[in-house]
Scaffold this active site. Structure first.
Site, PDB file in Angstrom:
ATOM      1  N   LYS A  22       0.831  -1.206   0.000  1.00 18.96           N
ATOM      2  CA  LYS A  22       0.000   0.000   0.000  1.00 18.96           C
ATOM      3  C   LYS A  22       0.864   1.255   0.000  1.00 18.96           C
ATOM      4  CE  LYS A  22      -1.638   1.797   3.880  1.00 18.96           C
ATOM      5  NZ  LYS A  22      -1.722   3.243   4.145  1.00 18.96           N
ATOM      6  N   ASN A  23       1.832   1.319   0.916  1.00 20.25           N
ATOM      7  CA  ASN A  23       2.625   2.535   1.057  1.00 20.25           C
ATOM      8  C   ASN A  23       3.509   2.796  -0.164  1.00 20.25           C
ATOM      9  OD1 ASN A  23       1.494   3.081   3.538  1.00 20.25           O
ATOM     10  ND2 ASN A  23       3.168   2.164   4.713  1.00 20.25           N
ATOM     11  N   CYS A 125      -4.646   8.840   9.644  1.00 19.43           N
ATOM     12  CA  CYS A 125      -4.848   8.266  10.964  1.00 19.43           C
ATOM     13  C   CYS A 125      -4.468   9.260  12.053  1.00 19.43           C
ATOM     14  CB  CYS A 125      -3.993   7.002  11.143  1.00 19.43           C
ATOM     15  SG  CYS A 125      -4.597   5.559  10.268  1.00 19.43           S
ATOM     16  N   ARG A 130       2.333  14.604  12.157  1.00 15.95           N
ATOM     17  CA  ARG A 130       3.299  14.213  11.125  1.00 15.95           C
ATOM     18  C   ARG A 130       3.403  15.403  10.184  1.00 15.95           C
ATOM     19  NH1 ARG A 130       1.521   8.236   9.285  1.00 15.95           N
ATOM     20  NH2 ARG A 130      -0.590   8.998   9.537  1.00 15.95           N
ATOM     21  N   ASP A 315       4.918   0.634  11.944  1.00 10.92           N
ATOM     22  CA  ASP A 315       3.684   0.036  11.440  1.00 10.92           C
ATOM     23  C   ASP A 315       3.496  -1.415  11.871  1.00 10.92           C
ATOM     24  OD1 ASP A 315       2.794   2.312  10.236  1.00 10.92           O
ATOM     25  OD2 ASP A 315       3.214   1.694   8.177  1.00 10.92           O
ATOM     26  N   ARG A 407      -8.463   0.189   4.838  1.00 17.65           N
ATOM     27  CA  ARG A 407      -7.517   1.105   4.213  1.00 17.65           C
ATOM     28  C   ARG A 407      -6.201   0.409   3.870  1.00 17.65           C
ATOM     29  NH1 ARG A 407      -5.821   5.230   7.770  1.00 17.65           N
ATOM     30  NH2 ARG A 407      -4.567   5.813   5.971  1.00 17.65           N
TER      31      ARG A 407
END
Length: 432
Positions: A22-23, A125, A130, A315, A407
């Protein structure tokens, strides 16, 4: 709102396919803005965040064609053609950007190609601040004029961005990715020092190389980019998801099961594999990926500290906390990346976990068996940690607010059920 219901206590056995990261995909998709030719991404995961990024790119004028379907066998058959022949809009609106902070990755490409961009300050999130100030300061070094106006980043440059020597004061994955894309079309050489070394950053760099960029130092803390006047289209396969891999590796360990993770890349998993082995799980390479076994193991607690890659990934912190809650002895988990990333602790404690939080550290004392309970997901990785805890718990666990889970994890209940988990999705409205 959907919920996930789990009857725990069944060791997982079988194989689970690992999809594209995903990232990585969320950084690769905006790279299409750098060229008027088609960028085709294969091994693309089918996730809510991917759809959000696709919707954002579409309103910039990107044409798309989706080919193939992932099926339960993985996402290798899914390919997305992205063509930004003409960029019709350089504003990334609040309504889309607020859903996912990776949306800020359109800033560098839009500025480099169009000379201007207006991007809403991002959301995502609620796991702590950040800030994107590192992105903005670096782009200013490359000649951009940046103003913050009514919640938007307004950026402009006269002509092309100029190469610069950028030293990030702290490692920033998104900042490195934004600058990589911007520097690819800049005039002259850009050096990014203290660059993020995450595999997803390297994946973006390799994709940009395939598009005609000139980049040296991929995978190291110093990246050198020689700007070119234009990039071209390419076909590129998204790297397998190391966080999905790690999450299902924990699923095998926490249920004391035996699971092969098909498509996994062990070379991206060193820090997670070390922790799994330290606590007693067996991790081995297979022809198709890797195998995690804990069916003959007495798992013991081990200490973890999150760090930028190649350190232990933030993560994976919530998932390992769930595992440590079922291991013998005590563990100390220290979170150095985000300040609000222990929001899953009260929910795990509802299931019988013994956890004491002291600032940025949590002491976890293992218990013989967790107990099923209704729990609430607070963010993406917290949600999967509760699913993992439910797999190991005695009785029924119902995880609410699973939109967080969707997600980042594709067909999670199907993949786990295929290995024997008693898990189902309960469709419904207003299920909190």
């Amino acid at each position: 709102m959907d919920r996930i219901r789990i009857i725990g206590g069944t060791p997982l056995k079988g194989s689970i396919p690992i999809g594209g990261a995903k990232n990585a995909a969320l950084a690769l998709m905006p790279a299409c803005l750098l060229t008027d030719q088609t960028l085709t991404l294969t091994n693309l995961p089918h996730l809510v965040d991917i759809t959000t990024m696709a919707n954002l790119l579409a309103q910039h004028g990107v044409g798309m064609a989706l080919n193939g379907d992932s099926g339960l066998g993985g996402a290798s058959g899914r390919a997305l053609d992205l063509t930004a022949a003409e960029i019709v809009n350089t504003t990334a609106p609040y309504d889309l950007v607020r859903r996912m902070r990776a949306s800020v990755l359109v800033l560098g490409p839009l500025l480099a190609r169009c000379g201007r961009a207006r991007v809403s300050l991002p959301g995502g999130c609620a796991i702590g601040t950040r800030p994107v100030d590192l992105h903005l300061k670096a782009l200013e070094q490359m000649g951009a004029r940046i103003d913050l106006q009514e919640g938007y980043i307004a950026a402009e440059v006269a002509g092309r961005l100029k190469g610069a020597h950028i030293i990030f004061p702290q490692v920033t994955v998104g900042g490195t990715e934004n600058l990589l894309m911007a520097a690819s079309l800049a005039e002259g050489e850009t050096v990014i020092a203290n660059a993020a070394r995450e595999p997803e950053v390297a994946d973006l760099a390799h994709c940009l190389l395939a598009m005609g960029a000139r980049i040296e130092g991929i995978g190291t803390g110093t990246l050198r980019i020689q700007g070119v006047e234009r990039l071209h289209g390419a076909v590129y396969s998204v790297v397998p998801d190391r966080i999905e891999t790690g999450s299902y590796a924990v699923a095998a360990a926490i249920t004391r099961g035996n699971v092969e993770l098909v498509g996994a890349r062990m070379d991206l998993m060193d820090s997670v594999i070390k922790v799994l082995r330290d606590c007693g799980a067996e991790v081995t390479a297979t022809e198709r990926g890797m195998r995690v076994r804990a069916d003959a193991a007495e798992l013991v607690g081990t200490d973890i500290m999150t760090e930028p890659y190649p350190g232990f990934p933030t993560d994976m912190q919530a998932q390992l906390m769930a595992l440590m809650a079922t291991a013998s002895g005590a563990s100390m988990i220290t979170e150095t990346i985000f300040e609000n990333r222990f929001m899953h602790v009260p929910e795990l404690m509802r299931m019988g976990a013994k956890i004491n939080v002291h600032g940025a550290s949590a002491i976890v004392r293992g218990v013989p068996r967790l107990s099923g309970a209704p729990v609430m997901a607070t963010d993406l990785r917290a949600s999967v940690s509760l699913v993992l805890a439910g797999l190991a718990a005695e009785g029924e666990t119902v995880v609410n607010r699973v939109y967080h889970l969707d997600r980042g994890y594709e067909r999670v209940e199907e993949k786990l059920a295929a290995c024997g988990a008693r898990i189902e999705r309960i469709k419904g409205e207003g299920a909190e």
